[in-house]
Design an enzyme around this catalytic site. Sequence first.
Site, short mmCIF file in Angstrom:
data_model
loop_
_atom_site.label_atom_id
_atom_site.label_comp_id
_atom_site.label_asym_id
_atom_site.label_seq_id
_atom_site.Cartn_x
_atom_site.Cartn_y
_atom_site.Cartn_z
N LYS A 13 -5.34 13.20 5.43
CA LYS A 13 -5.95 13.47 6.74
C LYS A 13 -4.92 13.33 7.86
CE LYS A 13 -9.03 10.17 6.33
NZ LYS A 13 -8.61 9.64 5.01
N ARG A 88 -17.26 7.78 9.69
CA ARG A 88 -17.08 7.24 8.35
C ARG A 88 -18.39 6.77 7.74
NH1 ARG A 88 -11.55 6.29 8.44
NH2 ARG A 88 -10.70 4.94 6.94
N ARG A 122 3.16 5.20 -0.04
CA ARG A 122 3.19 5.59 1.39
C ARG A 122 3.95 4.57 2.23
NH1 ARG A 122 -2.25 6.67 4.62
NH2 ARG A 122 -2.72 4.57 3.85
N ARG A 153 1.68 -0.25 4.73
CA ARG A 153 0.48 -0.78 5.37
C ARG A 153 -0.09 -1.91 4.50
NH1 ARG A 153 -3.23 4.32 7.03
NH2 ARG A 153 -4.79 2.96 6.09
N ARG A 164 -11.03 0.33 -0.90
CA ARG A 164 -11.21 1.41 0.08
C ARG A 164 -11.84 2.63 -0.58
NH1 ARG A 164 -5.38 1.87 2.00
NH2 ARG A 164 -6.08 3.67 3.20
P1 AP5 Z 1 -2.03 10.33 4.57
O1 AP5 Z 1 -1.90 11.60 5.35
O2 AP5 Z 1 -1.50 9.08 5.17
O3 AP5 Z 1 -3.54 10.16 4.08
P2 AP5 Z 1 -4.85 9.75 4.91
O4 AP5 Z 1 -5.96 10.64 4.40
O5 AP5 Z 1 -4.58 9.75 6.37
O6 AP5 Z 1 -5.08 8.31 4.32
P3 AP5 Z 1 -5.39 6.91 5.05
O7 AP5 Z 1 -5.08 5.83 4.09
O8 AP5 Z 1 -4.75 6.87 6.40
O9 AP5 Z 1 -6.92 7.04 5.19
P4 AP5 Z 1 -7.89 5.92 5.43
O10 AP5 Z 1 -9.06 6.75 5.77
O11 AP5 Z 1 -8.10 4.96 4.33
O12 AP5 Z 1 -7.20 5.00 6.54
P5 AP5 Z 1 -7.38 4.87 8.11
O13 AP5 Z 1 -6.08 4.59 8.71
O14 AP5 Z 1 -8.20 6.02 8.64
O15 AP5 Z 1 -1.33 10.58 3.13
C1 AP5 Z 1 -1.21 9.53 2.18
C2 AP5 Z 1 0.14 9.61 1.45
O16 AP5 Z 1 0.16 10.79 0.64
C3 AP5 Z 1 1.36 9.72 2.37
O17 AP5 Z 1 2.43 8.97 1.84
C4 AP5 Z 1 1.70 11.23 2.41
O18 AP5 Z 1 3.07 11.44 2.63
C5 AP5 Z 1 1.24 11.65 1.01
N1 AP5 Z 1 0.72 13.02 0.98
C6 AP5 Z 1 -0.11 13.59 1.91
N2 AP5 Z 1 -0.42 14.85 1.55
C7 AP5 Z 1 0.22 15.08 0.36
C8 AP5 Z 1 0.28 16.20 -0.52
N3 AP5 Z 1 -0.37 17.35 -0.28
N4 AP5 Z 1 1.01 16.08 -1.65
C9 AP5 Z 1 1.67 14.92 -1.93
N5 AP5 Z 1 1.67 13.84 -1.12
C10 AP5 Z 1 0.94 13.90 0.00
O19 AP5 Z 1 -8.30 3.57 8.20
C11 AP5 Z 1 -7.81 2.30 7.85
C12 AP5 Z 1 -8.89 1.25 8.01
O20 AP5 Z 1 -9.32 1.22 9.40
C13 AP5 Z 1 -10.18 1.50 7.23
O21 AP5 Z 1 -10.08 1.02 5.90
C14 AP5 Z 1 -11.20 0.73 8.07
O22 AP5 Z 1 -11.10 -0.64 7.82
C15 AP5 Z 1 -10.72 0.99 9.49
N6 AP5 Z 1 -11.36 2.18 10.08
C16 AP5 Z 1 -10.74 3.33 10.49
N7 AP5 Z 1 -11.63 4.20 10.96
C17 AP5 Z 1 -12.86 3.62 10.84
C18 AP5 Z 1 -14.18 4.04 11.13
N8 AP5 Z 1 -14.46 5.26 11.63
N9 AP5 Z 1 -15.20 3.17 10.87
C19 AP5 Z 1 -14.95 1.93 10.37
N10 AP5 Z 1 -13.72 1.47 10.06
C20 AP5 Z 1 -12.68 2.31 10.29
MG MG Z 2 -4.52 8.25 7.88
#
Ligand code: AP5
Ligand code: MG
Length: 209
Positions: A13, A88, A122, A153, A164
């Site tokens: 994402k 979410r 990552r 992270r 997660r």
């Molecule tokens: P990346 O692009 O970083 O993936 P992502 O989908 O952004 O994954 P996240 O871990 O950031 O998602 P998340 O939803 O768990 O975390 P968030 O920060 O939103 O890609 C991942 C890896 O793969 C990278 O190394 C990249 O280089 C590689 N990659 C990407 N595409 C690729 C491809 N095509 N091929 C190969 N490799 C690839 O949330 C964190 C925490 O915050 C949550 O757990 C929660 O506690 C809180 N939080 C955030 N938003 C909310 C909400 N709305 N409600 C409640 N709590 C929330």
């Molecule tokens: Mg992300």
Amino acid sequence: MNIIFLGPPGAGKGTQAQKICDALHIPQISTGDILRRAMKEGTETGKKAKGYIDAGQLVPDEVIIDIVKERLAMDDCGNGYILDGFPRTVPQAEALDTFATIDSVIELDVADEVLVNRLSGRRVCLACGHTDHISRDGYTEKCPKCGEPLVQRVDDKAETVLNRLTVYHAQTAPLIGYYENKGLLKKIDGAQGMDNITSAILNALGAKA
Ligand code: AP5
Ligand code: MG
């Protein structure tokens, strides 16, 4: 265009939101980045969020909904935005419906086995938000964009990643049906190469790079 990126942790994402936002000249609104910044700065929100994030749980809906509502009211959102990581839960989606009109929901579909590998390798830049992976050719521990150190992270540790994923399937995956029913959902195969995914998303949005 007001767009939501939906998908499990590690689906890409953040990676794709950066590319599409650059192409469409709209801001990326990542609730994860906003919360991590708040934790780094030690704000009240950051203190509230830390325990949940470190454990791989969602922060409470009432905390995150107000943050997003305020952010979407800012001037730079006037021409559209990508919501990366919000909503979410169904209550978050219902709240969003009261203060925003969404044009498209992009679902990045990736199998759990692939996600665990992506997240464990990552590395992120806490200064500029850039995301990298240790398997990339030419990877170093310095951010290729701004030169600051790349770090793992806290919630990318193996046991937290599994939490997660469980939370995603229980609380967030129901949003796929929610947006399908509204006719807004566009499913993209998130296991392809990054450039193919970017093209597929732009195509699904009817946009050109
Ligand atoms: P990346 O692009 O970083 O993936 P992502 O989908 O952004 O994954 P996240 O871990 O950031 O998602 P998340 O939803 O768990 O975390 P968030 O920060 O939103 O890609 C991942 C890896 O793969 C990278 O190394 C990249 O280089 C590689 N990659 C990407 N595409 C690729 C491809 N095509 N091929 C190969 N490799 C690839 O949330 C964190 C925490 O915050 C949550 O757990 C929660 O506690 C809180 N939080 C955030 N938003 C909310 C909400 N709305 N409600 C409640 N709590 C929330
Ligand atoms: Mg992300």
